[in-house]
Structure formats: structure tokens, C-alpha cells
Design an enzyme around this catalytic site. Structure first.
Site, PDB file in Angstrom:
ATOM      1  N   HIS A   1      28.823  11.108   5.259  1.00 49.96           N
ATOM      2  CA  HIS A   1      28.295  11.154   3.899  1.00 49.96           C
ATOM      3  C   HIS A   1      26.820  10.761   3.925  1.00 49.96           C
ATOM      4  O   HIS A   1      26.235  10.529   4.991  1.00 49.96           O
ATOM      5  CB  HIS A   1      29.131  10.330   2.921  1.00 49.96           C
ATOM      6  CG  HIS A   1      29.214   8.858   3.225  1.00 49.96           C
ATOM      7  ND1 HIS A   1      28.122   8.040   3.298  1.00 49.96           N
ATOM      8  CD2 HIS A   1      30.297   8.065   3.474  1.00 49.96           C
ATOM      9  CE1 HIS A   1      28.512   6.811   3.563  1.00 49.96           C
ATOM     10  NE2 HIS A   1      29.833   6.787   3.696  1.00 49.96           N
TER      11      HIS A   1
ATOM     12  N   HIS B   1      25.720   7.737   6.160  1.00 53.82           N
ATOM     13  CA  HIS B   1      25.572   7.990   7.599  1.00 53.82           C
ATOM     14  C   HIS B   1      24.304   8.807   7.850  1.00 53.82           C
ATOM     15  O   HIS B   1      23.562   8.573   8.805  1.00 53.82           O
ATOM     16  CB  HIS B   1      26.762   8.775   8.155  1.00 53.82           C
ATOM     17  CG  HIS B   1      28.099   8.164   7.844  1.00 53.82           C
ATOM     18  ND1 HIS B   1      28.993   8.759   7.003  1.00 53.82           N
ATOM     19  CD2 HIS B   1      28.673   7.009   8.245  1.00 53.82           C
ATOM     20  CE1 HIS B   1      30.069   7.994   6.904  1.00 53.82           C
ATOM     21  NE2 HIS B   1      29.899   6.922   7.655  1.00 53.82           N
TER      22      HIS B   1
ATOM     23  N   CYS C   1      41.499  -6.791   9.349  1.00 51.33           N
ATOM     24  CA  CYS C   1      41.142  -5.748   8.390  1.00 51.33           C
ATOM     25  C   CYS C   1      40.934  -4.461   9.183  1.00 51.33           C
ATOM     26  O   CYS C   1      40.015  -4.375  10.006  1.00 51.33           O
ATOM     27  CB  CYS C   1      39.865  -6.105   7.630  1.00 51.33           C
ATOM     28  SG  CYS C   1      39.248  -4.716   6.662  1.00 51.33           S
TER      29      CYS C   1
ATOM     30  N   CYS D   1      37.471  -2.687   8.675  1.00 56.57           N
ATOM     31  CA  CYS D   1      36.355  -3.223   9.478  1.00 56.57           C
ATOM     32  C   CYS D   1      36.696  -3.247  10.961  1.00 56.57           C
ATOM     33  O   CYS D   1      35.806  -3.470  11.778  1.00 56.57           O
ATOM     34  CB  CYS D   1      36.022  -4.658   9.070  1.00 56.57           C
ATOM     35  SG  CYS D   1      35.501  -4.848   7.378  1.00 56.57           S
TER      36      CYS D   1
ATOM     37  N   CYS E   1      38.956  -8.578   1.957  1.00 53.07           N
ATOM     38  CA  CYS E   1      37.724  -8.349   2.715  1.00 53.07           C
ATOM     39  C   CYS E   1      36.643  -7.893   1.737  1.00 53.07           C
ATOM     40  O   CYS E   1      36.901  -7.080   0.852  1.00 53.07           O
ATOM     41  CB  CYS E   1      38.017  -7.282   3.779  1.00 53.07           C
ATOM     42  SG  CYS E   1      36.652  -6.188   4.121  1.00 53.07           S
TER      43      CYS E   1
ATOM     44  N   HIS F   1      35.983  -3.915   2.040  1.00 52.74           N
ATOM     45  CA  HIS F   1      37.018  -2.914   1.706  1.00 52.74           C
ATOM     46  C   HIS F   1      37.894  -3.299   0.531  1.00 52.74           C
ATOM     47  O   HIS F   1      38.702  -2.493   0.068  1.00 52.74           O
ATOM     48  CB  HIS F   1      37.865  -2.609   2.954  1.00 52.74           C
ATOM     49  CG  HIS F   1      37.065  -1.987   4.041  1.00 52.74           C
ATOM     50  ND1 HIS F   1      36.443  -2.733   5.019  1.00 52.74           N
ATOM     51  CD2 HIS F   1      36.718  -0.702   4.260  1.00 52.74           C
ATOM     52  CE1 HIS F   1      35.770  -1.924   5.807  1.00 52.74           C
ATOM     53  NE2 HIS F   1      35.923  -0.691   5.371  1.00 52.74           N
TER      54      HIS F   1
ATOM     55  N   LYS G   1      30.003   1.502  -4.992  1.00 59.77           N
ATOM     56  CA  LYS G   1      30.074   1.720  -3.553  1.00 59.77           C
ATOM     57  C   LYS G   1      30.638   3.126  -3.371  1.00 59.77           C
ATOM     58  O   LYS G   1      31.542   3.532  -4.112  1.00 59.77           O
ATOM     59  CB  LYS G   1      31.044   0.684  -2.973  1.00 59.77           C
ATOM     60  CG  LYS G   1      31.195   0.743  -1.482  1.00 59.77           C
ATOM     61  CD  LYS G   1      32.132  -0.380  -1.019  1.00 59.77           C
ATOM     62  CE  LYS G   1      32.263  -0.423   0.474  1.00 59.77           C
ATOM     63  NZ  LYS G   1      32.941   0.681   1.111  1.00 59.77           N
TER      64      LYS G   1
ATOM     65  N   LYS H   1      35.802   7.475  -0.823  1.00 55.63           N
ATOM     66  CA  LYS H   1      36.558   8.688  -1.095  1.00 55.63           C
ATOM     67  C   LYS H   1      37.529   8.474  -2.250  1.00 55.63           C
ATOM     68  O   LYS H   1      37.754   9.358  -3.070  1.00 55.63           O
ATOM     69  CB  LYS H   1      37.312   9.108   0.161  1.00 55.63           C
ATOM     70  CG  LYS H   1      37.008  10.541   0.501  1.00 55.63           C
ATOM     71  CD  LYS H   1      37.813  10.969   1.680  1.00 55.63           C
ATOM     72  CE  LYS H   1      37.659  12.480   1.861  1.00 55.63           C
ATOM     73  NZ  LYS H   1      38.477  12.941   2.959  1.00 55.63           N
TER      74      LYS H   1
HETATM   75  N1  MSP Z   1      31.946   2.727  14.181  1.00 53.35           N
HETATM   76  C1  MSP Z   1      31.220   1.645  13.614  1.00 53.35           C
HETATM   77  C2  MSP Z   1      29.890   1.477  14.281  1.00 53.35           C
HETATM   78  C3  MSP Z   1      29.946   1.215  15.738  1.00 53.35           C
HETATM   79  S1  MSP Z   1      28.374   1.149  16.448  1.00 53.35           S
HETATM   80  C4  MSP Z   1      28.624   0.540  17.941  1.00 53.35           C
HETATM   81  C5  MSP Z   1      31.017   1.925  12.133  1.00 53.35           C
HETATM   82  N2  MSP Z   1      31.091   3.190  11.776  1.00 53.35           N
HETATM   83  S2  MSP Z   1      30.900   3.745  10.265  1.00 53.35           S
HETATM   84  O1  MSP Z   1      31.293   5.129  10.307  1.00 53.35           O
HETATM   85  O2  MSP Z   1      31.552   2.916   9.335  1.00 53.35           O
HETATM   86  O3  MSP Z   1      29.359   3.751  10.054  1.00 53.35           O
HETATM   87  C6  MSP Z   1      28.669   2.614   9.662  1.00 53.35           C
HETATM   88  C7  MSP Z   1      27.212   2.976   9.532  1.00 53.35           C
HETATM   89  O4  MSP Z   1      27.055   4.115   8.655  1.00 53.35           O
HETATM   90  C8  MSP Z   1      26.382   1.905   8.855  1.00 53.35           C
HETATM   91  O5  MSP Z   1      25.949   0.914   9.729  1.00 53.35           O
HETATM   92  C9  MSP Z   1      25.231   2.732   8.362  1.00 53.35           C
HETATM   93  O6  MSP Z   1      24.417   3.066   9.452  1.00 53.35           O
HETATM   94  C10 MSP Z   1      25.917   3.973   7.850  1.00 53.35           C
HETATM   95  N3  MSP Z   1      26.386   3.839   6.468  1.00 53.35           N
HETATM   96  C11 MSP Z   1      27.665   4.018   6.024  1.00 53.35           C
HETATM   97  N4  MSP Z   1      27.692   3.886   4.677  1.00 53.35           N
HETATM   98  C12 MSP Z   1      26.458   3.626   4.213  1.00 53.35           C
HETATM   99  C13 MSP Z   1      25.898   3.453   2.930  1.00 53.35           C
HETATM  100  N5  MSP Z   1      26.603   3.515   1.839  1.00 53.35           N
HETATM  101  N6  MSP Z   1      24.561   3.218   2.878  1.00 53.35           N
HETATM  102  C14 MSP Z   1      23.777   3.174   4.004  1.00 53.35           C
HETATM  103  N7  MSP Z   1      24.285   3.332   5.198  1.00 53.35           N
HETATM  104  C15 MSP Z   1      25.610   3.517   5.359  1.00 53.35           C
HETATM  105  O7  MSP Z   1      30.762   0.985  11.415  1.00 53.35           O
END
Ligand code: MSP
Length: 516
Positions: A19, A22, A127, A130, A145, A148, A300, A303
């Protein structure tokens, strides 16, 4: 000799598609990577997907797939969207790849051999969102948490533990002492202070393996247990460089020059990751930068609330380059920011359709009308005054902000430069001069074209396709990437300008059409 620059994004969970959040981290990393390449660095850029753990198993179950089938499908989707967004990663790492198993086994075995791993019976609140254990004090008043809003489940296991507590002072020293030869710079400052505060309280040893999660990398010294998904995931940053098999490549690029992520996972990167590295006698990353969170209309993104903006939707509406620009600059990197479709469109219209787009189309239109769509003749060096002014203006503000990962500010300085050119045109009133003085008119149009070109050079990391289109439209001389590399070295404007007299121009009316 080029200086190396290693940059990473988190690797994303494959339980869901990408999304805007990311995309924010990945696009930012790409812009920095491109910027560094233009500054003659030898850049290595790693992103990828995090494919092990309970979360993935349960997502696969829900879809009636095997975990591997889900991972194959979803990692392809991530790759596809990053390719669409022109993300210039050097390596895409999947944690289910054999090369990653080898790296994890090597690191975990080394930690075990050095006595940093021990076995312990454990009961904790886990969790799955996380993928981590929490103690009660880490949860909100209702026992949920913070991220979440779900209650972690009590799990009882006999696991291997990592002696994180042994690294407390080693990490504190590296974070707090800027002269430490392995200094870890944590940004922004407020989050660094939070980490220091927590570190001072003390570190608890953490579970390094799971016995009930079969979807993972078996420990080399006990195949009944799999590596805890976070330990597994963090190691991707060295796998991506070829560790341990391609040791030359690894040594060339490690340690990471900057690792980007959002604040939710800073603790893992700022504390657990350096501890693992110090434990196996590798240097920790030089800089860790945790950005804020996007919320959508005050909520936040999730989905279940069906309020997720996907990169594909953004591309459909704004196109690839505008998506890169808007997403990377709409909120300050350090803080959280609320966005809405309305604001995204506003940013597009103000910065790209009105300011940038109008400037280019009006200048080229004038060149078409008065000079047969060709760059007019250069009269004297005064013709380069405007471009030199713009260059000077940008040289300071843009570069400092890019190097400090303040992309919204760098973009603002670009917008200011464009506004400056637009104002200059209003001041010069070339449409009036056209009636009286052709050579003065030639001077103005020539100057404006050069100013557009220098803007195109600065736009390159943000909007590589559009920057090239602009460069071609003004008939600028040479390959834009090569010219940019030269320009960012000495900031010298070529004697004859970028777009030399007599160059054929192209109409540019629909680069960024206004969206209503
Ligand atoms: N898989 C772990 C990361 C492991 S790294 C060794 C993870 N994945 S995640 O799919 O949840 O992605 C987290 C990352 O996605 C966040 O650190 C950030 O870079 C990005 N973001 C996810 N949602 C976000 C927002 N709503 N806003 C900004 N960045 C966000 O955690």
C-alpha cells in the site's frame, strides 16, 4: 574511485499487497539511491519480501494456499509494482531463498558458538501482527497491542534465547558516542532519544527460535526449532550483499550507509540488529532513519477499515512519476502525516500541473510562436544569468535536504526555483517584447530554456521519465544522466547552455494535465 553507498528498505510481509505506506519507504529509498548515483556513488540498493512466520501461515490458510504458493504469488506482486514505479533496486531478496537460509544458518551458528544463545522455557504474550512477544507493560490498558489493537495470545514454549542483555552497553556506546568507530546514527533525534531511554532501563534476552512455527529456517544446531522471524528477516540485509558466500561483494558494501523504515520497527533495527552484528563481529549500520506513519483521513490504514490506498490506484490516477513525487514529498519524513485523496490531488495540481507543467508549456509555446520551435541564438553570457541564479539557489537548499533525507524540503526548494522562473517571465513580459525587440526576446527565451534544463537535472531522482521528457523537449544536449553527473560534480553551466542555439524543441502541453 567511486565511494560505495548501501541503502535498504524493510522487507515487506507477503500476507498482503503493497500500500501507499510501503511505497513511501521504497520510493524514498529509490530517490536517494538515484541521487547518490548522480553524485557518482557506487550504490547498492536492497529491498525484498519477508516470507516466514505465523502471519504468513495464517494468511495462506485463509486463501487456501500453501505458504510457499502465497509467497511466490505475493513477492511477484511486490516486484511488479516496484518495477512499475521504476524502483532501481540492485537486489530483491526473498527470505525463502536458499542463499538466505545459508546466511541465517551461518549467523545463528556463530552466535551459538560464541555462547550468545541458550535454551529456556518461556511463557509470553505473542502478537502475530507484530510477530513478537510482549510483556504486559508494553500493552495498552485493555491488554491490546498498540499497533494492531488485538490481544496477544499466551504462548508457552521451550525456545532458544539470544543474550540481548549482554549488548546493552556496547549498543549504547555506539549510539551515543559520535566518535565511536562503529557509531550508529539514529534519526530523527526524538526517536533516538526514545531508544536511548529504553536502552538505559536495560535489555531483556529475547526468544531467538520458535518450536511451534514450522514455516521458517531450521536452526543449524537444533532442526526442531525455526529461527524467530525477526532474526531471520533482519539478516536479509547481509544476504542481499552476498553474505557469506560472496565475501568480496559483502565486504565492499557493508556496513549499510543508511537503513530506512517506519518508527514501528525501529527497535528491531536500532537495538536487536546491531546486537546480532556485534555478536558475530560485523559492524553495525552507520545510519538508521525511522520515518513517520501515513494515516488516511485520520485513520490508520487497514484492510478491515477498507481505507488502503494502493500504489496501483495512485499510478492510475497520477501516472508513475507524479506518484513518486507526491508520495515522497507529501509529508515531512520525520513525522506522521494524515493524507487524503483530496490532498494528494491538490499537491499534484499545485506542484506539477500548475507550477512545473505550466512553466514548461508556456516557454516552449513562446519558442514555437516566435522562433519556429527552435532554441534561439545565444547572444552573450548574460543569457546564462537566469540559469546560474537557479543553479545557485538549488545548489544549497536542494542538496542539503536530499542528503538529510528531507525530500519534502528538497521538493519545496525545486518548487521555489520554478516559481522564481515563472515570476521572471511575468517580470520580463516577453509577449510585449516580441512586438519591439527580437534580439531581447531571443535572450529571454534562450534563458528560460536553460532554466528548464537545470530544473530537469534536479528532477531526475524524483521523476526520471518526466525529467528525460523535459530534457528532450528543450532539445538539451547529451544524455541527461551523463550531463547530470557532470553538473552535480562542479555545478558548471556549459558555455553554450544545455539547450544549444538551433536545437529542435518539442511541444509539451500534456506532461501533467490538471486533475479535477
Ligand atoms: N517484515 C517486517 C520488516 C522486516 S525488515 C527486516 C515488516 N513488514 S511490513 O510489511 O509490516 O512493513 C513495515 C514497513 O512498511 C514500515 O517500516 C514502513 O517502512 C512501511 N509502512 C507500512 N505502513 C506504513 C504507513 N502507514 N506509513 C508509512 N510507512 C508504512 O514490518
Amino acid at each position: 574511485m567511486k565511494i560505495k553507498f548501501y541503502i535498504t528498505t524493510p522487507i515487506y510481509y507477503v500476507n498482503d499487497v503493497a500500500h501507499i505506506g510501503h511505497s513511501y519507504t521504497t520510493i524514498t529509498a529509490d530517490i536517494i539511491a538515484r541521487w547518490k548515483r548522480l553524485n557518482n556513488f557506487d550504490v547498492f540498493f536492497v529491498t525484498g519480501t519477508d516470507e516466514h512466520g505465523e502471519k504468513i501461515v495464517s494468511a495462506a490458510k485463509k486463501k487456501g494456499q500453501t505458504p510457499l504458493a502465497l509467497c511466490d504469488e505475493m513477492s511477484e506482486k511486490f516486484k511488479k509494482i516496484w518495477n512499475l514505479l521504476n524502483i532501481s533496486y540492485t537486489n530483491f531478496i526473498r527470505t525463502t531463498e536458499k542463499r538466505h537460509f545459508i546466511a541465517v544458518e551461518k549467523i545463528v551458528q556463530t552466535l551459538f558458538d560464541k555462547g550468545f544463545i541458550f535454551k529456556k522455557k518461556y511463557e509470553g504474550l505473542y502478537c502475530t501482527g507484530c510477530e513478537r512477544f510482549y510483556s504486559k507493560k508494553d500493552l495498552d490498558k485493555t491488554g491490546c497491542c498498540f499497533f494492531h489493537k488485538t490481544k496477544p495470545l499466551l504462548q508457552f514454549e521451550e525456545n532458544y534465547f539470544f543474550k540481548l542483555s549482554a549488548f546493552q552497553n556496547l549498543i549504547l556506546d555506539r549510539i551515543t558516542d559520535p566518535y565511536h568507530k562503529e557509531h550508529i546514527e539514529i534519526l530523527p533525534k526524538e526517536r533516538k532519544n526514545e531508544i536511548i531511554g529504553k536502552l538505559k532501563i536495560g535489555l531483556e534476552d529475547i526468544s531467538l527460535s520458535r518450536s511451534i512455527v514450522k514455516w521458517g529456517i531450521p536452526l543449524p544446531f537444533d532442526k526442531e526449532q525455526t529461527a524467530y522471524v525477526w532474526i531471520d528477516a533482519l539478516i536479509n540485509y547481509v544476504t542481499g550483499l552476498g553474505y557469506p558466500e560472496d565475501i568480496n561483494k559483502f565486504q565492499k558494501y557493508w556496513p549499510a550507509d543508511i537503513q530506512l523504515m517506519a518508527k514501528d520497527i525501529l527497535w528491531f533495527h536500532a537495538v536487536i540488529w546491531p546486537a546480532i552484528l556485534i555478536g558475530v563481529e560485523l559492524s553495525p549500520p552507520k545510519r538508521i532513519y525511522a520515518h513517520g506513519f501515513f494515516t488516511l483521513n485520520g485513520n490508520k490504514m487497514s484492510k478491515s477499515l477498507s481505507n488502503v490506498i494502493s500504489p496501483q490506484e495512485l499510478i492510475d490516477k497520477y501516472g508513475v512519476d507524479a506518484t513518486r513525487y507526491i508520495v515522497s514529498t507529501i509529508i515531512p519524513f520525520d513525522s506522521d502525516g494524515d493524507i487524503s485523496w483530496h490532498e494528494l490531488t491538490l499537491k499534484y495540481n499545485v506542484d506539477l500541473a500548475n507550477n512545473l507543467g505550466n512553466m514548461i508549456s508556456r516557454i516552449i509555446k513562446m519558442a514555437a510562436k516566435y522562433f519556429n520551435l527552435k532554441t534561439p541564438h545565444k547572444i552573450n553570457n548574460l543569457d546564462l544569468e537566469l540559469v546560474k541564479k537557479i543553479s545557485k539557489l538549488l545548489k544549497v537548499s536542494f542538496i542539503i535536504n536530499m542528503n538529510n533525507i528531507q525530500l519534502h524540503k528538497a521538493a519545496q526548494s525545486l518548487q521555489n526555483a520554478i516559481t522564481f522562473i515563472n515570476k521572471q517571465i511575468e517580470y520580463d513580459t516577453p509577449w510585449k517584447i516580441a512586438k519591439t525587440d527580437t534580439s531581447k526576446l531571443a535572450h529571454h527565451i534562450f534563458s528560460y530554456l536553460q532554466a528548464i534544463d537545470v530544473i530537469a537535472l534536479y528532477l531526475l531522482p524524483f521523476m526520471p521519465i518526466s525529467a528525460k521528457k523535459i530534457w528532450c523537449a528543450t532539445g538539451a544536449n547529451g544524455n541527461i544522466d551523463e550531463v547530470a553527473k557532470k553538473y552535480f560534480k562542479d555545478f558548471i553551466i556549459p558555455q553554450d547552455g544545455f539547450s544549444i542555439s538551433g536545437s529542435q524543441l518539442q511541444n509539451m502541453e500534456n506532461l501533467f494535465l490538471r486533475i479535477v
